[in-house]
Design an enzyme around this catalytic site. Structure first.
Site, PDB file in Angstrom:
ATOM      1  N   GLU A 327     -37.524  -0.018  -2.591  1.00 25.26           N
ATOM      2  CA  GLU A 327     -38.502   0.360  -1.418  1.00 25.26           C
ATOM      3  C   GLU A 327     -38.715  -0.762  -0.483  1.00 25.26           C
ATOM      4  O   GLU A 327     -39.146  -0.635   0.608  1.00 25.26           O
ATOM      5  CB  GLU A 327     -40.015   0.614  -2.113  1.00 25.26           C
ATOM      6  CG  GLU A 327     -40.160   2.074  -3.001  1.00 25.26           C
ATOM      7  CD  GLU A 327     -39.835   1.758  -4.284  1.00 25.26           C
ATOM      8  OE1 GLU A 327     -39.010   0.659  -4.523  1.00 25.26           O
ATOM      9  OE2 GLU A 327     -40.600   2.475  -5.053  1.00 25.26           O
ATOM     10  N   LYS A 437     -35.607  -1.721 -18.604  1.00 27.85           N
ATOM     11  CA  LYS A 437     -34.611  -2.079 -17.883  1.00 27.85           C
ATOM     12  C   LYS A 437     -33.293  -2.359 -18.536  1.00 27.85           C
ATOM     13  O   LYS A 437     -33.351  -3.426 -19.335  1.00 27.85           O
ATOM     14  CB  LYS A 437     -34.870  -3.195 -16.719  1.00 27.85           C
ATOM     15  CG  LYS A 437     -34.100  -3.451 -15.648  1.00 27.85           C
ATOM     16  CD  LYS A 437     -34.786  -3.965 -14.565  1.00 27.85           C
ATOM     17  CE  LYS A 437     -34.176  -3.301 -13.247  1.00 27.85           C
ATOM     18  NZ  LYS A 437     -34.664  -3.870 -11.876  1.00 27.85           N
TER      19      LYS A 437
END
Ligand code: AMP
Length: 537
Positions: A327, A437
């Site tokens: 983002e 992750k």
């Protein structure tokens, strides 16, 4: 008096390298298939041919053109050819499952798709209904393979027919240039839209010394996939400044990567910590450092201190940490030492600077806030949610998803829990989300849990991240069985694979427990689970 009204669109980035760095090279290593090299002049010609080809294919301005491709010179041509002709570049993550890809392609309303030859089989597995809106599929190759998908076109054949020069169209700097999907904690991924203006500004700051420090004297090697946040903006910043660019197509091959660092005289390489953990052994074997390498940019996850120290002490290669996210285009912070630290010893620099995620780059404001939105001090101990603002931070998602991440006073809530230091740096302490992750890619624990709980033998399941020396984190599943039932790790993995999960996304371990601890509002209390043996605390 005013300044010239020059639109900050992608032509500003595209024009520069061929004009002033026409003989500078772009090198792509294709593994056993060899090395491709050409110059920015060749790049400019072919990229303009691509612009004409998109016109010929009838792709209207403003429509999405997706790529499903490894890092390569052809992908670089798409980076410019698509937006410079007024279309929107949508980079697809080739690590996703066919079902996930299908959903994203349909949500983005992609009109055309440019795919690497070896990824056509992946494309064939995408549900046909999701590809209904895709009118043109171009294979990034000289030829078209035998395929169940009708009407494939060959990129090289298309380009060969086109003129070499394309008249720059009027492109409003605030129009969209690119689209990249991020992973959501719950539910679907969300699209982040980059504009021409945001990408130009991001490229200028990324190339600056306060950013990634890329200039004409450099040779850059982004070991960051071009499908993931524009390879951290390096291909754009590289072309904008005339830096030589090197790409390694295909999955990471540590030997090949280190060969390239030596042979191409790479000055700046970049990648997630797991890349550099893997590459360290190969570097150790060489006995001396790549001669031109100035530093390595590491981001996407916190690199372990031991990695930073090993690179510094054993290889004499500084690791510079950067922070960002899909983002934020992605560059938000880079952990450069300040002038007043010039006489500090290595130990103090590592503690105060190198182990920090970043110092905000020019143009990005950072605020760490508590749950009520109150700004917290940069005191080295208070944790809060990292909020950011700046001209390359999105102000909404594609189709208006995820509006709760934007505050009323114009900040983006990152979902990262950060601690600010008195020196002005920040470090990521945790995530508000529970994503795992693994090797630089996200695995949604929530989605895994949902599918594990779909097994008839399972009453409850919670998945948390387990530290892993190679992949950073791997999923660990806690499972509560129904009475009398049994489940092995193999059965659980087989069940998940049948539901479309990729092998790398599957839990490596399962722990059978009596009950999942719950919070006061009845949610799974993962904090308690994380504290248990083997999981990330
Ligand atoms: P993505 O949008 O997939 O690129 O992931 C962005 C997320 O990666 C951020 O929200 C952080 O949680 C994490 N991240 C990025 N850079 C760092 C860093 N230097 N240290 C710790 N976490 C990081």
């Amino acid at each position: 008096m005013a300044m010239m009204d020059v639109q900050l669109n992608s032509w500003l980035l595209f024009d520069h390298a061929p004009r002033h760095f026409g003989t500078t090279e772009v090198v792509t290593h294709f593994g056993p298939e060899g090395v491709h090299r050409y110059t920015y002049s060749d790049f400019a010609r072919r990229t303009q041919q691509l612009m004409h080809a998109l016109d010929q294919l009838g792709i209207t301005k403003g429509e999405r053109v997706a790529t499903l491709a490894w890092n390569s010179y052809r992908h670089l041509e798409c980076y410019f050819g698509v937006p410079c002709s007024g279309r929107i570049l949508h980079t697809l993550n080739l690590r996703l499952s066919p079902a996930e890809l299908g959903w994203i392609i349909a949500d983005a309303d992609d009109r055309a798709l440019l795919v690497d030859l070896d990824l056509v089989p992946l494309l064939e597995r995408i549900p046909a209904a999701d590809l209904r809106g895709v009118e043109r599929i171009v294979v990034l190759s000289e030829r078209v393979p035998d395929s169940s998908i009708p009407g494939l076109l060959a990129y090289e054949e298309l380009l060969a027919e086109q003129p070499a020069s394309y008249p720059p169209p009027d492109i409003d700097e605030r129009s969209p240039l690119g689209l990249c999907y991020t992973s959501g904690t719950t539910g679907r991924p969300k699209g982040a839209v980059y504009t021409h203006r945001s990408t130009v500004l991001h490229s200028l700051v990324a190339s600056s010394a306060a950013g990634l420090g890329i200039g004409p004297q450099d040779c850059i090697l982004p070991q960051v996939p071009m499908f993931h946040v524009n390879a951290w903006g390096m291909p754009y910043a590289g072309a904008a400044t005339g830096a030589k660019q090197v790409f390694l197509a295909g999955p990471l091959d540590p030997r090949c990567l280190v060969d390239l660092l030596f042979e191409e005289q790479v000055t700046i390489a970049a990648g997630v910590p797991t890349v550099w953990l893997t590459v360290a052994e190969e570097l150790a074997r060489r006995g001396h450092r790549p001669p031109a390498l100035r530093y390595i940019i590491v981001g996407g996850a916190q690199p372990p201190r031991s990695l930073i120290e090993r690179y510094q002490n054993e290889f004499d290669i500084p690791i510079v940490q950067a922070w960002g996210m899909t983002e934020t285009s992605p560059l938000g912070g880079v952990a450069w030492p300040k002038h007043e630290m010039r006489d500090w010893d290595a130990e103090r620099l590592t503690t105060t600077v190198r182990t920090q995620a970043g110092l905000p780059v020019p143009g990005i404001s950072v605020s760490i806030r508590d749950a009520a939105g109150v700004e917290l001090p940069f005191d080295g101990k208070t944790m809060g949610e990292l909020c950011v603002r700046g001209p390359w931070v999105i102000d909404s998602y594609w189709k208006g998803a995820g509006s709760e991440q934007f505050t009323a006073d114009g900040w983006f809530r990152t979902g990262d829990i950060a601690v600010g230091s008195p020196e002005g740096y920040f470090v990521i302490a945790d995530r508000t989300k529970d994503l795992i992750k693994s090797g630089g890619e996200w695995i949604s624990s929530v989605d895994l849990e949902a599918d594990i709980m779909a097994m008839p033998e399972v009453a409850e399941a919670a998945v948390v991240a387990m530290p892993d020396p190679r992949w950073q984190e791997r999923p660990l599943a806690f499972v509560v069985l129904r009475s009398g039932a049994t489940v092995t790790l193999e059965q659980l993995r087989e069940h998940l694979e049948k539901r479309g999960w990729q092998r790398w996304q599957l839990p490596d371990r399962v722990q059978i427990i009596d009950a999942i601890p719950k919070t006061s509002v009845g949610k799974f209390d993962k904090k308690v689970l994380r504290g248990r043996e083997g999981s990330v605390s």
